[in-house]
Enzyme design. Structure first.
Site, PDB file in Angstrom:
ATOM      1  CB  SER A  31      -0.890   0.009   1.247  1.00 29.47           C
ATOM      2  OG  SER A  31      -1.538   1.253   1.414  1.00 29.47           O
ATOM      3  CE  LYS A  53      -1.490  -3.995   3.278  1.00 31.70           C
ATOM      4  NZ  LYS A  53      -1.765  -5.211   2.469  1.00 31.70           N
ATOM      5  CE1 TYR A  92      -3.756  -2.198   5.383  1.00 35.20           C
ATOM      6  CE2 TYR A  92      -2.986  -0.027   4.712  1.00 35.20           C
ATOM      7  CZ  TYR A  92      -3.538  -1.255   4.394  1.00 35.20           C
ATOM      8  OH  TYR A  92      -3.883  -1.535   3.093  1.00 35.20           O
TER       9      TYR A  92
END
Length: 249
Positions: free
Chosen positions: A143, A160, A156
């Site tokens: 991401s 990633k 998160y």
């Protein structure tokens, strides 16, 4: 034109959103597809029906990628159904967004274990058949959050970013065995996973996007299909931002 006839793909988190689009795209190009889901069997079966309606072949496989045994079973069941495994797409992922000061350790662990450790489990399980056949295509879905970080997404973003390092390290380990490992870094793509984002944050993302619009799951799937194909046979260890130009800013 990309032709995946004779290839077999396993797509984790393939029942909805970007994973669904990837499964449909690979199947449309001739691949047989194992569609992994964790809880939403109905959504997975709908993907299977859509693939079948277009003349493709697919199966739905339940499993939680953060569990090593279940990840191994995903690969085992794919091999039992189709006889080989050529393409692994590590797409399964979750968010538990909040500011770090408020973040529970359990939310940190759940996101890291699913998004990063899940890719480790599935990739390790896929190595044996890929090494045996001296061929493989591994595509990790990271991401832009893993490239630049995002407020309220420490867990998160870390997961990633870890996938980026994982991609490069494993690409170096497996290159001599004709197994490529690459990553796609989507920008803002409206899915169930991003539906909780506040409107002001979405607007901020779009202002940073030169194309001025969100992406679609299908646009991410196109990039995955390229990395999964023989057209990308001399590309490994790369991270492709599919983000409308956001990373130029």
């Amino acid at each position: 034109m990309i032709d995946l006839t004779g290839r077999v793909a396993l797509v984790t988190g393939g029942s909805r959103g970007i994973g669904r689009a990837i499964a449909l795209k690979l199947a449309s190009l001739g691949a047989k597809v194992a569609v992994n889901y964790r809880t939403n069997e109905a959504a997975a079966q709908e993907v299977i029906r859509e693939i079948a309606s277009q003349g493709g072949e697919a199966i739905a496989l339940q499993g939680d990628v953060k569990d090593a045994d279940q990840a191994r079973d995903l690969v085992k069941n794919t091999l039992e159904a189709f006889g080989r495994l050529d393409i692994l797409v590590n797409n399964a992922g979750i968010t538990k967004d909040t500011l770090l000061a408020r973040m529970k350790e359990s939310d940190w662990d759940l996101v890291i274990d699913t998004n990063l450790k899940g890719a480790y489990h599935c990739t390790k399980a896929a190595l044996r058949p890929m090494l045996k056949q001296h061929y493989g295509r591994i595509v990790n879905i990271t991401s832009v959050s893993g490239l630049v970080g995002q407020i309220g997404q420490a867990n998160y973003s870390a997961s990633k970013a870890g996938l980026v390092g994982f991609t490069k390290a494993v690409a170096k380990e497996l290159g001599s065995r004709n197994i490529t490992v690459n990553a796609i870094a989507p920008g803002y793509v409206p899915t169930d996973q991003t539906a909780h984002l506040p409107s002001e944050l979405v607007e901020a993302f779009l202002k940073l996007t030169p194309l001025g619009r969100p992406g679609t799951p299908e646009e991410i799937a196109h990039a995955v299909a390229f990395f999964a194909s023989d057209e990308a046979s001399y590309i490994t260890g790369q991270v492709l931002s599919v983000d409308g130009g956001m990373m130029m800013v």
